[in-house]
Design a protein around this motif. Structure first.
Motif, PDB file in Angstrom:
ATOM      1  N   SER A 164      26.015  -2.883 -42.731  1.00 24.60           N
ATOM      2  CA  SER A 164      25.341  -3.832 -43.616  1.00 24.60           C
ATOM      3  C   SER A 164      26.175  -5.089 -43.779  1.00 24.60           C
ATOM      4  O   SER A 164      27.401  -5.064 -43.633  1.00 24.60           O
ATOM      5  CB  SER A 164      25.070  -3.203 -44.985  1.00 24.60           C
ATOM      6  OG  SER A 164      26.278  -2.907 -45.643  1.00 24.60           O
ATOM      7  N   ASN A 167      22.969 -12.057 -44.837  1.00 18.94           N
ATOM      8  CA  ASN A 167      22.320 -13.063 -44.008  1.00 18.94           C
ATOM      9  C   ASN A 167      22.917 -14.442 -44.310  1.00 18.94           C
ATOM     10  O   ASN A 167      23.485 -14.660 -45.375  1.00 18.94           O
ATOM     11  CB  ASN A 167      20.817 -13.046 -44.303  1.00 18.94           C
ATOM     12  CG  ASN A 167      19.991 -13.629 -43.164  1.00 18.94           C
ATOM     13  OD1 ASN A 167      20.502 -14.352 -42.320  1.00 18.94           O
ATOM     14  ND2 ASN A 167      18.712 -13.305 -43.157  1.00 18.94           N
ATOM     15  N   PRO A 200      20.428 -11.421 -39.149  1.00 21.08           N
ATOM     16  CA  PRO A 200      20.064 -10.150 -38.519  1.00 21.08           C
ATOM     17  C   PRO A 200      19.985 -10.235 -36.996  1.00 21.08           C
ATOM     18  O   PRO A 200      20.444  -9.316 -36.302  1.00 21.08           O
ATOM     19  CB  PRO A 200      18.701  -9.838 -39.141  1.00 21.08           C
ATOM     20  CG  PRO A 200      18.756 -10.492 -40.489  1.00 21.08           C
ATOM     21  CD  PRO A 200      19.518 -11.764 -40.269  1.00 21.08           C
ATOM     22  N   PHE A 204      22.277  -8.036 -34.427  1.00 22.19           N
ATOM     23  CA  PHE A 204      21.724  -7.211 -33.355  1.00 22.19           C
ATOM     24  C   PHE A 204      22.322  -7.610 -32.007  1.00 22.19           C
ATOM     25  O   PHE A 204      22.632  -6.749 -31.169  1.00 22.19           O
ATOM     26  CB  PHE A 204      20.198  -7.342 -33.324  1.00 22.19           C
ATOM     27  CG  PHE A 204      19.479  -6.233 -34.044  1.00 22.19           C
ATOM     28  CD1 PHE A 204      20.039  -5.609 -35.150  1.00 22.19           C
ATOM     29  CD2 PHE A 204      18.230  -5.800 -33.616  1.00 22.19           C
ATOM     30  CE1 PHE A 204      19.386  -4.588 -35.814  1.00 22.19           C
ATOM     31  CE2 PHE A 204      17.564  -4.774 -34.271  1.00 22.19           C
ATOM     32  CZ  PHE A 204      18.145  -4.169 -35.366  1.00 22.19           C
ATOM     33  N   PRO A 214      20.804  -1.065 -31.186  1.00 26.99           N
ATOM     34  CA  PRO A 214      20.226  -1.186 -32.524  1.00 26.99           C
ATOM     35  C   PRO A 214      18.870  -0.496 -32.587  1.00 26.99           C
ATOM     36  O   PRO A 214      18.048  -0.650 -31.679  1.00 26.99           O
ATOM     37  CB  PRO A 214      20.075  -2.701 -32.722  1.00 26.99           C
ATOM     38  CG  PRO A 214      20.971  -3.323 -31.694  1.00 26.99           C
ATOM     39  CD  PRO A 214      20.968  -2.382 -30.540  1.00 26.99           C
ATOM     40  N   ASP A 216      17.261   0.054 -36.028  1.00 26.74           N
ATOM     41  CA  ASP A 216      16.555  -0.204 -37.277  1.00 26.74           C
ATOM     42  C   ASP A 216      17.291  -1.280 -38.069  1.00 26.74           C
ATOM     43  O   ASP A 216      18.506  -1.446 -37.924  1.00 26.74           O
ATOM     44  CB  ASP A 216      16.472   1.075 -38.127  1.00 26.74           C
ATOM     45  CG  ASP A 216      15.595   0.889 -39.366  1.00 26.74           C
ATOM     46  OD1 ASP A 216      14.375   0.648 -39.200  1.00 26.74           O
ATOM     47  OD2 ASP A 216      16.122   0.985 -40.487  1.00 26.74           O
ATOM     48  N   ARG A 217      16.520  -1.997 -38.908  1.00 24.91           N
ATOM     49  CA  ARG A 217      17.127  -2.910 -39.879  1.00 24.91           C
ATOM     50  C   ARG A 217      16.187  -3.066 -41.065  1.00 24.91           C
ATOM     51  O   ARG A 217      14.970  -3.115 -40.896  1.00 24.91           O
ATOM     52  CB  ARG A 217      17.457  -4.263 -39.259  1.00 24.91           C
ATOM     53  CG  ARG A 217      16.273  -5.061 -38.699  1.00 24.91           C
ATOM     54  CD  ARG A 217      16.791  -6.291 -37.987  1.00 24.91           C
ATOM     55  NE  ARG A 217      15.719  -7.129 -37.471  1.00 24.91           N
ATOM     56  CZ  ARG A 217      15.909  -8.186 -36.679  1.00 24.91           C
ATOM     57  NH1 ARG A 217      17.141  -8.515 -36.312  1.00 24.91           N
ATOM     58  NH2 ARG A 217      14.888  -8.914 -36.252  1.00 24.91           N
ATOM     59  N   GLN A 218      16.778  -3.109 -42.250  1.00 21.68           N
ATOM     60  CA  GLN A 218      16.016  -3.276 -43.478  1.00 21.68           C
ATOM     61  C   GLN A 218      16.808  -4.130 -44.453  1.00 21.68           C
ATOM     62  O   GLN A 218      18.026  -4.247 -44.355  1.00 21.68           O
ATOM     63  CB  GLN A 218      15.698  -1.918 -44.126  1.00 21.68           C
ATOM     64  CG  GLN A 218      14.721  -1.061 -43.320  1.00 21.68           C
ATOM     65  CD  GLN A 218      14.253   0.158 -44.089  1.00 21.68           C
ATOM     66  OE1 GLN A 218      13.928   0.066 -45.269  1.00 21.68           O
ATOM     67  NE2 GLN A 218      14.231   1.296 -43.415  1.00 21.68           N
ATOM     68  N   LEU A 236      14.768  -9.522 -45.422  1.00 21.34           N
ATOM     69  CA  LEU A 236      16.171  -9.404 -45.026  1.00 21.34           C
ATOM     70  C   LEU A 236      16.916 -10.704 -45.328  1.00 21.34           C
ATOM     71  O   LEU A 236      17.923 -11.018 -44.709  1.00 21.34           O
ATOM     72  CB  LEU A 236      16.296  -9.070 -43.532  1.00 21.34           C
ATOM     73  CG  LEU A 236      16.025  -7.630 -43.086  1.00 21.34           C
ATOM     74  CD1 LEU A 236      14.553  -7.275 -43.186  1.00 21.34           C
ATOM     75  CD2 LEU A 236      16.512  -7.406 -41.659  1.00 21.34           C
ATOM     76  N   TYR A 240      21.278  -7.077 -46.071  1.00 26.41           N
ATOM     77  CA  TYR A 240      20.494  -6.230 -45.168  1.00 26.41           C
ATOM     78  C   TYR A 240      21.394  -5.202 -44.498  1.00 26.41           C
ATOM     79  O   TYR A 240      22.626  -5.313 -44.518  1.00 26.41           O
ATOM     80  CB  TYR A 240      19.743  -7.064 -44.133  1.00 26.41           C
ATOM     81  CG  TYR A 240      20.612  -7.741 -43.110  1.00 26.41           C
ATOM     82  CD1 TYR A 240      20.839  -7.169 -41.860  1.00 26.41           C
ATOM     83  CD2 TYR A 240      21.222  -8.977 -43.371  1.00 26.41           C
ATOM     84  CE1 TYR A 240      21.632  -7.783 -40.909  1.00 26.41           C
ATOM     85  CE2 TYR A 240      22.014  -9.606 -42.424  1.00 26.41           C
ATOM     86  CZ  TYR A 240      22.216  -9.007 -41.197  1.00 26.41           C
ATOM     87  OH  TYR A 240      23.003  -9.613 -40.256  1.00 26.41           O
ATOM     88  N   THR A 242      21.662  -2.290 -41.043  1.00 24.48           N
ATOM     89  CA  THR A 242      21.190  -1.936 -39.705  1.00 24.48           C
ATOM     90  C   THR A 242      21.674  -0.536 -39.326  1.00 24.48           C
ATOM     91  O   THR A 242      22.666  -0.051 -39.848  1.00 24.48           O
ATOM     92  CB  THR A 242      21.729  -2.923 -38.646  1.00 24.48           C
ATOM     93  OG1 THR A 242      23.151  -2.763 -38.529  1.00 24.48           O
ATOM     94  CG2 THR A 242      21.405  -4.362 -39.005  1.00 24.48           C
ATOM     95  N   SER A 244      22.439   1.637 -35.662  1.00 22.92           N
ATOM     96  CA  SER A 244      22.570   1.552 -34.201  1.00 22.92           C
ATOM     97  C   SER A 244      23.210   2.830 -33.696  1.00 22.92           C
ATOM     98  O   SER A 244      23.922   3.516 -34.434  1.00 22.92           O
ATOM     99  CB  SER A 244      23.382   0.320 -33.785  1.00 22.92           C
ATOM    100  OG  SER A 244      24.652   0.326 -34.412  1.00 22.92           O
TER     101      SER A 244
END
Length: 248
Positions: A164, A167, A200, A204, A214, A216-218, A236, A240, A242, A244
């Motif tokens: 995490s 941004n 993000p 990635f 990678p 997922d990301r939220q 995001l 955020y 992620t 991986s």
């Protein structure tokens, strides 16, 4: 501590060493992390359970998994992982964090292997983990790609990394720096450098260049009305997280 090549930024470490004793004060300088922690744990536990086919309703569902919490601070994530049955190593480049974490774990009746070391030194020593928790660290290192590459080396084939960060956009500057450091005074001024925040898409790209896939990301979204955090598939814009995996 060994002296292999490192991505540690001494200035960043000094900031967190100055705050070490406050890790377990829910109203102290780490209040934002205490508030965010339930949301972080929801994401982390769900990702680990899905990746390793574990039933979170069972006692100690992470038994048999070796988990590294890199940049562990006072142990806010390492302790819940230990309670879920994992074999946990907590590592931090800020030396003063380690005795704080050790004392609290002992008081909590938990056996956690805390170490003053770096990702690079652990990778050079051949350490391997099923899961690497890499939470709110990558924006504080001198070389994000080198650091993420070391984290990938620490994973077993098929292992999972949860990472995490913040941004980089005008909203994150307002929320994370002006809001958290200057208005709410949750963190000392200068804790974060906006220029080191990572979008993000950039993260990635870095994860792929480091040799990870990678998946997922939220977003972690703060609601000032309910004074709580929630996960979001869409927002995001500030904080955020992620997930991986290291190719098997």
């Amino acid at each position: 501590m060994q002296t292999h090549q490192t991505t540690v930024d001494p200035g960043e470490i000094a900031k967190f060493e100055a705050m070490a004793a406050e890790w377990w004060d829910p109203n102290g300088k780490f209040k934002p992390l205490h508030m965010l922690n339930p949301c972080r744990l929801d994401y982390i536990t769900a990702q680990i359970a899905a990746e390793f086919d574990r039933d979170l309703s069972k006692p100690k569902p992470f038994s048999g998994l070796r988990i590294l919490d890199i940049g562990c601070g006072g142990g806010l994530l390492a302790e819940p992982m230990a309670r879920l049955g994992a074999d946990v190593v907590g590592a931090d480049a800020a030396e003063r964090n380690i005795p704080v974490a050790q004392v609290h774990a002992e008081q909590s009746g938990l056996d956690i292997d805390y170490r003053h070391t770096t990702a690079e030194d652990m990778a050079a020593a051949g350490e391997q983990f099923d899961v690497v928790l890499n939470m709110e660290v990558v924006e504080h290192v001198a070389d994000p790609l080198g650091y993420l590459t070391a984290c990938r080396e620490l994973l077993k084939p098929g292992g999972l990394q949860v990472c995490s960060t913040l941004n980089r956009n005008p909203k994150s500057y307002v929320m994370a720096i002006i809001g958290a450091e200057h208005v709410m005074r949750w963190l000392p001024k200068g804790t974060h450098e906006w220029s080191k925040f990572i979008t993000p898409d950039e993260l990635f790209d870095l994860l792929r260049k480091a040799g990870l896939d990678p998946v997922d990301r939220q977003g972690f979204v703060f609601n000032p009305l309910t004074w709580s955090w929630k996960l979001s598939d869409r927002d995001l814009s500030v904080n955020y997280v992620t997930a991986s995996v290291k190719p098997a």
